[in-house]
Scaffold this motif. Structure first.
Motif, mmCIF file in Angstrom:
data_model
loop_
_atom_site.group_PDB
_atom_site.id
_atom_site.type_symbol
_atom_site.label_atom_id
_atom_site.label_comp_id
_atom_site.label_asym_id
_atom_site.label_seq_id
_atom_site.Cartn_x
_atom_site.Cartn_y
_atom_site.Cartn_z
ATOM 1 N N SER A 20 0.820 -1.209 0.000
ATOM 2 C CA SER A 20 0.000 0.000 0.000
ATOM 3 C C SER A 20 0.853 1.258 0.000
ATOM 4 C CB SER A 20 -0.922 0.015 1.209
ATOM 5 O OG SER A 20 -1.741 -1.113 1.201
ATOM 6 N N LEU A 21 1.841 1.296 0.853
ATOM 7 C CA LEU A 21 2.681 2.489 0.943
ATOM 8 C C LEU A 21 3.504 2.709 -0.321
ATOM 9 C CD1 LEU A 21 3.889 2.308 4.643
ATOM 10 C CD2 LEU A 21 2.174 3.838 3.649
ATOM 11 N N ALA A 22 3.951 1.635 -0.944
ATOM 12 C CA ALA A 22 4.775 1.763 -2.149
ATOM 13 C C ALA A 22 3.941 1.813 -3.422
ATOM 14 C CB ALA A 22 5.763 0.600 -2.222
ATOM 15 N N GLY A 23 2.666 1.427 -3.361
ATOM 16 C CA GLY A 23 1.822 1.412 -4.554
ATOM 17 C C GLY A 23 2.245 0.343 -5.542
ATOM 18 N N LEU A 24 2.502 -0.860 -5.039
ATOM 19 C CA LEU A 24 3.003 -1.945 -5.879
ATOM 20 C C LEU A 24 1.886 -2.889 -6.316
ATOM 21 C CD1 LEU A 24 6.256 -2.836 -3.928
ATOM 22 C CD2 LEU A 24 6.008 -1.375 -5.936
ATOM 23 N N CYS A 25 2.167 -3.636 -7.373
ATOM 24 C CA CYS A 25 1.222 -4.601 -7.939
ATOM 25 C C CYS A 25 0.903 -5.686 -6.913
ATOM 26 C CB CYS A 25 1.840 -5.224 -9.187
ATOM 27 S SG CYS A 25 0.887 -6.575 -9.902
ATOM 28 N N PRO A 26 -0.375 -6.044 -6.754
ATOM 29 C CA PRO A 26 -0.716 -7.085 -5.775
ATOM 30 C C PRO A 26 -0.294 -8.483 -6.217
ATOM 31 C CG PRO A 26 -2.674 -6.345 -6.929
ATOM 32 C CD PRO A 26 -1.562 -5.459 -7.367
ATOM 33 N N GLN A 27 -0.012 -8.673 -7.503
ATOM 34 C CA GLN A 27 0.351 -10.004 -7.987
ATOM 35 C C GLN A 27 1.845 -10.269 -7.877
ATOM 36 O OE1 GLN A 27 -1.710 -12.101 -11.210
ATOM 37 N NE2 GLN A 27 0.166 -11.769 -12.379
ATOM 38 N N LYS A 32 4.950 -0.729 -10.195
ATOM 39 C CA LYS A 32 4.146 0.382 -9.675
ATOM 40 C C LYS A 32 2.788 0.382 -10.370
ATOM 41 C CE LYS A 32 7.429 2.543 -7.277
ATOM 42 N NZ LYS A 32 7.365 2.928 -5.920
ATOM 43 N N ILE A 33 1.711 0.541 -9.613
ATOM 44 C CA ILE A 33 0.369 0.478 -10.201
ATOM 45 C C ILE A 33 -0.224 1.845 -10.498
ATOM 46 C CG2 ILE A 33 -0.148 -1.757 -9.167
ATOM 47 C CD1 ILE A 33 -1.916 -0.258 -7.134
ATOM 48 N N SER A 38 -3.160 9.306 -8.332
ATOM 49 C CA SER A 38 -4.026 8.200 -7.916
ATOM 50 C C SER A 38 -4.683 7.476 -9.088
ATOM 51 C CB SER A 38 -5.110 8.711 -6.960
ATOM 52 O OG SER A 38 -6.003 9.540 -7.654
ATOM 53 N N ARG A 39 -4.225 7.687 -10.284
ATOM 54 C CA ARG A 39 -4.782 6.979 -11.438
ATOM 55 C C ARG A 39 -4.069 5.642 -11.603
ATOM 56 N NH1 ARG A 39 -5.609 9.265 -17.535
ATOM 57 N NH2 ARG A 39 -6.940 7.548 -18.168
ATOM 58 N N VAL A 40 -4.856 4.573 -11.704
ATOM 59 C CA VAL A 40 -4.303 3.228 -11.788
ATOM 60 C C VAL A 40 -3.946 2.908 -13.239
ATOM 61 C CG1 VAL A 40 -4.763 0.784 -11.347
ATOM 62 C CG2 VAL A 40 -5.672 2.509 -9.805
ATOM 63 N N LYS A 41 -2.764 2.318 -13.431
ATOM 64 C CA LYS A 41 -2.318 1.923 -14.769
ATOM 65 C C LYS A 41 -3.206 0.795 -15.295
ATOM 66 C CE LYS A 41 2.520 3.028 -14.073
ATOM 67 N NZ LYS A 41 3.890 2.535 -14.000
ATOM 68 N N ILE A 114 -7.118 -2.067 -3.615
ATOM 69 C CA ILE A 114 -6.837 -2.860 -4.814
ATOM 70 C C ILE A 114 -6.190 -4.187 -4.427
ATOM 71 C CG2 ILE A 114 -5.383 -2.940 -6.877
ATOM 72 C CD1 ILE A 114 -6.007 0.072 -7.210
ATOM 73 N N ALA A 115 -5.242 -4.150 -3.505
ATOM 74 C CA ALA A 115 -4.584 -5.387 -3.062
ATOM 75 C C ALA A 115 -5.578 -6.316 -2.370
ATOM 76 C CB ALA A 115 -3.421 -5.066 -2.129
ATOM 77 N N LEU A 116 -6.453 -5.763 -1.538
ATOM 78 C CA LEU A 116 -7.447 -6.604 -0.869
ATOM 79 C C LEU A 116 -8.433 -7.200 -1.857
ATOM 80 C CD1 LEU A 116 -8.106 -4.561 2.378
ATOM 81 C CD2 LEU A 116 -7.020 -6.793 2.186
ATOM 82 N N GLN A 117 -8.822 -6.428 -2.877
ATOM 83 C CA GLN A 117 -9.703 -6.976 -3.919
ATOM 84 C C GLN A 117 -9.026 -8.129 -4.636
ATOM 85 O OE1 GLN A 117 -10.737 -3.812 -6.584
ATOM 86 N NE2 GLN A 117 -12.351 -3.055 -5.258
#
Length: 123
Positions: A20-27, A32-33, A38-41, A114-117
Motif C-alpha cells: 500500500s505504501l509503495a503502490g506496488l502490484c498485488p500479484q 508500480k500500479i 491516484s490513477r491506476v495503470k 486494490i490489493a485486498l480486492q
C-alpha cells in the motif's frame, strides 16, 4: 477477465502495508500500479497483470473522510469551545487537516483496497 496466477505471493499484514505504501502490484509485488497521483495503470509494468478491473471506486475517499473528518470536527469544536478562536482560523485549520490527511492517505488506501480486492478474488 484477467487471469490470476495460481502461485501468487501470500498476503500478510506486513506485505499489505508495504504494498500500500509503495503502490506496488498485488500479484508480483514489484511493478508500480499508479500513473500520476491516484490513477491506476492499465497493466502492471513488471508482470503484465491487467489492473483495469481492479476498481476501488469511492471506498478509500469515503473511508478517509470518516477517518479524518470526525477527529477534525472534534478538534475544531474543542478549539472553539475552549479557546474561542475566530471562525476564519478554525475554518483554515479544518481545511488544512482534512485536505492534508486526504492527500497523504488517499493513494496508500487506494492501493490497499486494490490489493485486498485481488487477494479476496472479488470480480
Amino acid at each position: 477477465m484477467a487471469k490470476r496466477k495460481k502461485n501468487h505471493i501470500p498476503l500478510t499484514a506486513g506485505s499489505l502495508v508495504s504494498l500500500s505504501l509503495a503502490g506496488l502490484c498485488p500479484q508480483c509485488h514489484r511493478g508500480k500500479i499508479f500513473t500520476g497521483y491516484s490513477r491506476v495503470k492499465n497493466r502492471c509494468p513488471s508482470c503484465g497483470y491487467n489492473l483495469q478491473h481492479e476498481n476501488s471506486g469511492d471506498g478509500p475517499s469515503a473511508f478517509l473522510l470518516l477517518l479524518i473528518g470526525f477527529p477534525a470536527v472534534f478538534v475544531i469544536a474543542l478549539l472553539y469551545l475552549k479557546y474561542d478562536w475566530p471562525f476564519w482560523a478554525l475554518f483554515l485549520i479544518f481545511i488544512a487537516m482534512v485536505a492534508g490527511g486526504m492527500f497523504l492517505l488517499l493513494r496508500p488506501l487506494k492501493a490497499m483496497f486494490i490489493a485486498l480486492q485481488y487477494y479476496m478474488k472479488s470480480e
